[in-house]
Motif scaffolding. Structure first.
Motif, PDB file in Angstrom:
ATOM      1  N   ASP A  72      35.060  47.731  32.693  1.00 18.15           N
ATOM      2  CA  ASP A  72      33.876  47.578  33.534  1.00 18.15           C
ATOM      3  C   ASP A  72      34.229  46.620  34.655  1.00 18.15           C
ATOM      4  OD1 ASP A  72      31.212  46.976  34.589  1.00 18.15           O
ATOM      5  OD2 ASP A  72      30.478  47.892  32.747  1.00 18.15           O
ATOM      6  N   ASP A  73      33.834  46.961  35.883  1.00 16.50           N
ATOM      7  CA  ASP A  73      34.149  46.093  37.011  1.00 16.50           C
ATOM      8  C   ASP A  73      33.225  44.887  37.090  1.00 16.50           C
ATOM      9  OD1 ASP A  73      32.210  48.127  37.713  1.00 16.50           O
ATOM     10  OD2 ASP A  73      32.340  47.429  39.773  1.00 16.50           O
ATOM     11  N   GLU A  74      32.134  44.893  36.335  1.00 15.08           N
ATOM     12  CA  GLU A  74      31.232  43.740  36.276  1.00 15.08           C
ATOM     13  C   GLU A  74      31.693  42.827  35.145  1.00 15.08           C
ATOM     14  OE1 GLU A  74      27.064  44.705  36.202  1.00 15.08           O
ATOM     15  OE2 GLU A  74      27.427  46.493  37.433  1.00 15.08           O
ATOM     16  N   ALA A  75      32.171  41.642  35.508  1.00 19.68           N
ATOM     17  CA  ALA A  75      32.744  40.715  34.530  1.00 19.68           C
ATOM     18  C   ALA A  75      31.761  40.364  33.424  1.00 19.68           C
ATOM     19  CB  ALA A  75      33.234  39.451  35.226  1.00 19.68           C
ATOM     20  N   GLY A  76      30.490  40.150  33.765  1.00 14.69           N
ATOM     21  CA  GLY A  76      29.503  39.788  32.753  1.00 14.69           C
ATOM     22  C   GLY A  76      29.331  40.871  31.699  1.00 14.69           C
ATOM     23  N   ARG A 123      31.515  43.306  31.016  1.00 16.71           N
ATOM     24  CA  ARG A 123      32.799  43.439  30.311  1.00 16.71           C
ATOM     25  C   ARG A 123      32.933  42.363  29.241  1.00 16.71           C
ATOM     26  NH1 ARG A 123      35.770  43.267  34.607  1.00 16.71           N
ATOM     27  NH2 ARG A 123      36.309  41.068  34.473  1.00 16.71           N
ATOM     28  N   ASP A 124      32.663  41.110  29.590  1.00 17.14           N
ATOM     29  CA  ASP A 124      32.782  40.009  28.634  1.00 17.14           C
ATOM     30  C   ASP A 124      31.800  40.152  27.480  1.00 17.14           C
ATOM     31  OD1 ASP A 124      34.752  38.984  30.296  1.00 17.14           O
ATOM     32  OD2 ASP A 124      33.449  37.448  31.173  1.00 17.14           O
ATOM     33  N   PRO A 138      40.243  44.003  27.413  1.00 16.19           N
ATOM     34  CA  PRO A 138      39.420  44.264  28.605  1.00 16.19           C
ATOM     35  C   PRO A 138      40.264  44.742  29.791  1.00 16.19           C
ATOM     36  CG  PRO A 138      39.854  41.928  28.428  1.00 16.19           C
ATOM     37  CD  PRO A 138      40.541  42.576  27.252  1.00 16.19           C
ATOM     38  N   GLU A 174      39.468  45.473  34.224  1.00 16.70           N
ATOM     39  CA  GLU A 174      38.418  45.322  35.233  1.00 16.70           C
ATOM     40  C   GLU A 174      38.245  46.502  36.175  1.00 16.70           C
ATOM     41  OE1 GLU A 174      42.008  42.969  36.752  1.00 16.70           O
ATOM     42  OE2 GLU A 174      40.882  42.971  34.893  1.00 16.70           O
ATOM     43  N   ASP A 175      39.121  47.514  36.080  1.00 20.86           N
ATOM     44  CA  ASP A 175      38.883  48.703  36.899  1.00 20.86           C
ATOM     45  C   ASP A 175      39.603  49.909  36.299  1.00 20.86           C
ATOM     46  OD1 ASP A 175      41.567  49.051  38.053  1.00 20.86           O
ATOM     47  OD2 ASP A 175      41.101  47.435  39.433  1.00 20.86           O
TER      48      ASP A 175
END
Length: 119
Positions: free
Chosen positions: A10-14, A16-17, A32, A34-35
């Motif tokens: 997921d490109d949204e860190a929140g 994804r975390d 994880p 990020e893209d």
């Protein structure tokens, strides 16, 4: 018994975390990304049991990554807060295990991931 491996993309860190925390707490071995481009590279070099991936991302979207995975691919659960019908149809055509609408309930997410890992 070794835990199932899950790649969370997921490109949204929140988001994804949060997904990483939820799945690790449930006993999964989680990585994880990020893209989509990074996810595709990782999926080509490591055999994941399940990939949980957002549809809408820069560089490569989730459907493009799904379409590029080697056969047999891992089970792919796509997530979306907003997707075009043609993207959803393409995801189904490439055998996405499930398509989940954001926001989703954690018990439902865990149920879908467990089913995908068992498939």
């Amino acid at each position: 018994m070794t835990p199932h491996t899950v790649l969370v993309v997921d490109d949204e860190a929140g988001m994804r975390d949060t997904l990483v925390d939820i799945l690790e707490a449930a006993g999964y071995d989680v990585t994880p990304a990020e893209d989509g481009a990074i996810a595709l590279e990782m999926a080509r070099s490591h055999p994941y049991d399940v990939i949980v991936m957002d549809i809408r991302m820069p560089v490569l979207n989730g459907v493009e990554v799904l379409a590029s995975l080697k056969s047999p691919p891992p089970q792919v659960v796509l997530m979306t807060g907003f997707a075009f019908e043609e993207q959803l149809e393409e995801a189904r055509a490439h055998n996405a295990f499930a398509i989940m609408q954001k926001p989703f309930q954690v018990p439902h997410l865990l149920q879908v991931i467990a089913a995908a890992a068992a498939a």
